[in-house]
Design an enzyme around this catalytic site. Structure first.
Site, PDB file in Angstrom:
ATOM      1  N   ARG A 137     -14.165   0.444  -3.516  1.00 23.96           N
ATOM      2  CA  ARG A 137     -14.520   0.428  -2.279  1.00 23.96           C
ATOM      3  C   ARG A 137     -15.961   1.018  -2.125  1.00 23.96           C
ATOM      4  NH1 ARG A 137     -10.228   1.940   1.033  1.00 23.96           N
ATOM      5  NH2 ARG A 137     -11.512   2.819   2.530  1.00 23.96           N
ATOM      6  N   ASP A 164     -12.310   4.341   5.427  1.00 24.59           N
ATOM      7  CA  ASP A 164     -11.404   3.188   6.077  1.00 24.59           C
ATOM      8  C   ASP A 164     -11.815   2.387   6.958  1.00 24.59           C
ATOM      9  OD1 ASP A 164     -10.057   4.653   3.964  1.00 24.59           O
ATOM     10  OD2 ASP A 164      -8.420   4.857   5.079  1.00 24.59           O
ATOM     11  N   ASP A 186      -5.860   4.675  -5.436  1.00 20.19           N
ATOM     12  CA  ASP A 186      -6.588   5.772  -4.405  1.00 20.19           C
ATOM     13  C   ASP A 186      -7.201   6.930  -5.308  1.00 20.19           C
ATOM     14  OD1 ASP A 186      -7.599   5.995  -2.073  1.00 20.19           O
ATOM     15  OD2 ASP A 186      -5.577   5.758  -0.950  1.00 20.19           O
ATOM     16  N   ASP A 209       0.869  -1.307   0.026  1.00 20.34           N
ATOM     17  CA  ASP A 209       0.026  -0.076  -0.003  1.00 20.34           C
ATOM     18  C   ASP A 209       1.092   1.259  -0.010  1.00 20.34           C
ATOM     19  OD1 ASP A 209      -2.172   1.917   1.042  1.00 20.34           O
ATOM     20  OD2 ASP A 209      -3.306   0.090   0.711  1.00 20.34           O
ATOM     21  N   ASP A 210       0.293   2.468   0.255  1.00 21.68           N
ATOM     22  CA  ASP A 210       1.041   3.494   0.190  1.00 21.68           C
ATOM     23  C   ASP A 210       2.441   3.536   1.161  1.00 21.68           C
ATOM     24  OD1 ASP A 210       1.372   6.119  -0.392  1.00 21.68           O
ATOM     25  OD2 ASP A 210      -0.604   6.886   0.610  1.00 21.68           O
ATOM     26  N   LYS A 246      -3.832  -1.164  -6.674  1.00 19.17           N
ATOM     27  CA  LYS A 246      -4.538  -0.238  -5.998  1.00 19.17           C
ATOM     28  C   LYS A 246      -4.572   1.004  -6.388  1.00 19.17           C
ATOM     29  CE  LYS A 246      -6.106   0.854  -1.170  1.00 19.17           C
ATOM     30  NZ  LYS A 246      -6.040   0.413   0.079  1.00 19.17           N
ATOM     31  N   GLY A 270     -16.262   4.779  -1.185  1.00 12.46           N
ATOM     32  CA  GLY A 270     -17.707   4.844  -1.155  1.00 12.46           C
ATOM     33  C   GLY A 270     -18.179   5.648  -1.931  1.00 12.46           C
TER      34      GLY A 270
HETATM   35  C1  GAL Z   1      -6.878   5.888   2.061  1.00 15.23           C
HETATM   36  C2  GAL Z   1      -7.073   4.309   1.583  1.00 15.23           C
HETATM   37  C3  GAL Z   1      -6.533   3.405   2.664  1.00 15.23           C
HETATM   38  C4  GAL Z   1      -4.883   3.591   2.427  1.00 15.23           C
HETATM   39  C5  GAL Z   1      -4.439   4.923   2.860  1.00 15.23           C
HETATM   40  C6  GAL Z   1      -2.982   4.840   2.299  1.00 15.23           C
HETATM   41  O1  GAL Z   1      -7.174   6.554   1.425  1.00 15.23           O
HETATM   42  O2  GAL Z   1      -8.576   4.346   1.721  1.00 15.23           O
HETATM   43  O3  GAL Z   1      -6.883   2.017   2.254  1.00 15.23           O
HETATM   44  O4  GAL Z   1      -4.606   3.008   1.076  1.00 15.23           O
HETATM   45  O5  GAL Z   1      -5.159   5.746   2.052  1.00 15.23           O
HETATM   46  O6  GAL Z   1      -2.785   6.512   2.312  1.00 15.23           O
END
Ligand code: GAL
Length: 563
Positions: A211, A215, A158, A80-81, A156, A195
């Site tokens: 999504r 979160d 965002d 992820d990030d 993924k 969402g």
């Molecule tokens: C949010 C996302 C999370 C995660 C996070 C990383 O926006 O909904 O699942 O990826 O960013 O910064």
């Protein structure tokens, strides 16, 4: 052909030679065979947030194999990030953070592939990621081809900052889809937009999952709230009974990544897993697999619970009963049986009974406990789960395998949630396809009293409490949107409310009307705007707990005079 289909045309032109494009009764859908069942894997965010590095990720890859997770179906290992360097390199390319990933991202992918796993990376369609690392805006083509060259199998994507991009989400996602197709590498595309209605505006034509919620966090309340977005009326009109009609093979409602192993105990972990299973939500584990206790491993790899999630029919489960915190869900499976979840969320212990009638069966039926992997016997007409304590549930399979698949419920017909006739359609008479915040009340203010702005009462309209967003499907059929916006007379506080009308979703940020901040002393604002060709209309009110009205909200179609 509707305008939505018109918008997809360039993508179809590019993609049709590579992909099998199918038209289904639910609109245009892509089926490239990549996510016939909900994707399963592990994602770094819930366990580690930004704190990831090469040795940690390699240890996770090792653990995915040694724990049996891979064999159970968890094949995607997604970073992820936090994986990338703070800036692009001199040529404008993304690179891994040199301190965290000294071996580079390609080598890491090779390691992951060497373990028989698939490789996933996070990016964001904004100019920055949610954690302010370089986003993909303006680099879509380049980044997708970088990912392909690293052997990425899953992206993924965002949405932070995407409202600044100046592109409708449907346009933007088509850019990513075709950039991916041009790489020639099959990559699952997972949209994270918290969402904002992607099920409704048709993201399924471009992405494999989207999504449905904000979160998820490490508590059962958050797990229930996320489940409610996909399986209840958390984000859509109650008449839909959840989002099941928008999902199917190749396109999934993602209630967010798993917190199994991060919750207080097995009772919570199990109910979370059962809910994701019956709701056909992707299963992306989010716990630290390096130190996973056997009890958590047993939950995440429970074969019969996973089998429901991965059922090839891909029919998302739906709720058949709700009484306060007592709920029953049903998911008809490909083998002629059906999965049933009986759940007590309440403090007080409860008995819960599912009748065969509610799940399309009759007579005597076999019942199997999917967690215990044990036949419970044959039961006539119904089954009762006795004395379920708080957060306790039973997850069952009912019926005899080998029969004809049981029918699911009928989807809500298009004319109930889309403008279908000329003349005036009051928005309150249509089912909204997305909502955030308090549900709008039809023809009353948010407290159930008369809609009233500056002393004028309105028999029709939508009563909201701020902040709120509501999306309606116009289907390109309406010419004008008219409403009277203002603070409801029932509100006596000092806060303001800002009314905005947008074309499509929030991230497209195509504002058709903006009232600015209104106080309760200001006069009502008359809205009369052109919405020709608009597929989805988003009504937003921002403010702090203010009663705001879209009085007399309606669309006019077919050029007729408003009565
Ligand atoms: C949010 C996302 C999370 C995660 C996070 C990383 O926006 O909904 O699942 O990826 O960013 O910064």
């Amino acid at each position: 052909m509707t305008k939505a289909n018109g918008k997809l045309a360039p993508w179809i032109a590019i993609g049709s030679s590579i992909l099998l494009v199918v038209f289904s009764s639910r609109g245009l859908a892509k089926d490239d065979g990549l996510a016939r069942t909900p994707p399963m894997g592990w994602n770094s965010w819930n366990a580690f947030k930004m704190d990831i590095d090469e040795s940690k990720i390699k240890a996770i890859a090792d653990a995915m194999v040694s724990s049996g997770m891979r064999e159970a179906g968890y094949v995607y290992l997604v970073l992820d990030d936090g994986w990338m360097a703070k800036a692009r390199d001199g040529d404008g390319n993304l690179t891994g953070d040199p301190l965290k990933f000294p071996g580079g991202m390609k080598a890491l992918g090779d390691y992951i592939h060497g373990k028989g796993l698939k490789y996933g990376l996070y990016e964001c369609r904004g100019y920055l990621t949610c954690q302010k690392l370089p986003g993909s805006l303006g680099h879509e083509e380049r980044d997708m081809s970088t990912f392909a060259s690293w052997g990425v199998d899953y992206i993924k994507l965002d949405s932070c900052f995407a409202e600044r991009n100046g592109r409708l989400s449907s346009v933007e996602l088509a850019v990513y889809r075709s950039a991916i197709e041009r790489t020639g590498r099959p990559m699952v595309l997972s949209l994270s937009d918290f969402g904002n209605g992607s099920w409704a505006w048709g993201a399924g034509a471009f992405v494999h999952l989207w999504r449905t919620s904000y979160d998820i966090s490490r508590n059962i309340g958050s797990v229930y709230a996320c489940a409610e977005t996909s399986g209840g009326d958390g984000v859509i009109h109650p008449a839909f009974n959840g989002l099941w009609q928008f999902a199917g093979p190749g396109r999934w409602n993602d209630a967010d990544m798993l917190q199994v192993g991060n919750l207080p105990g097995p009772k919570e972990d199990k109910v979370h897993f059962s809910l994701w299973s019956i709701l056909a939500s992707p299963l992306m584990a989010g716990n630290d697999l390096r130190s996973m206790p056997e009890s958590v491993r047993a939950i995440l790899t429970a074969p019969e619970v996973i089998a429901v999630n991965q059922d090839p029919r891909g029919f998302q489960g739906y709720r058949v009963y709700r009484n306060g915190g007592r709920e029953i869900y049903n998911r008809p499976l490909s083998d002629g049986t059906t999965a049933v979840l009986l759940l007590n969320k309440n403090e007080a212990p409860a008995d819960l009974t599912v009748t065969w009638d509610e799940i399309g069966l009759r007579g005597a039926q076999k019942v199997r406990d999917l967690w215990e992997r044990k036949d419970l016997g044959e039961f006539k007409n119904s089954f009762t789960a006795a004395n379920l304590s708080r957060h306790e549930h039973l997850f069952l399979k009912v019926g005899t395998p080998g029969g004809k698949p049981l029918p699911g419920p009928a989807p809500v017909p298009l004319e109930k949630y889309s403008v279908s006739r000329s003349g005036t359609t009051y928005l309150g008479d249509l089912y909204y396809v997305m909502k955030q915040g308090d549900a709008p009340r039809t023809d009353t203010n948010s407290a159930g009293g008369a809609l009233s702005i500056k002393g004028t009462k309105y028999p029709k309209g939508l009563g909201c409490r701020t902040s709120s967003r509501i999306m309606y499907k116009l289907g390109g059929k309406a010419d004008r949107f008219r409403a009277v916006a203002g603070l409801d007379d029932s509100y006596a506080g000092p806060e303001t409310a800002r009314f905005r009308v947008l074309n499509e979703d929030f991230f497209g940020n195509q504002v058709l009307f903006d009232s600015g901040k209104l106080t309760r002393d200001q006069a009502a604002v008359k809205i009369d705007i052109d919405v020709k060709g608009v597929e989805y209309l988003l009504l937003m009110i921002d403010g702090k707990g203010v009663a705001g009205d879209w009085a007399d909200a309606k669309v006019i179609a077919g050029g007729r005079r408003d009565p």
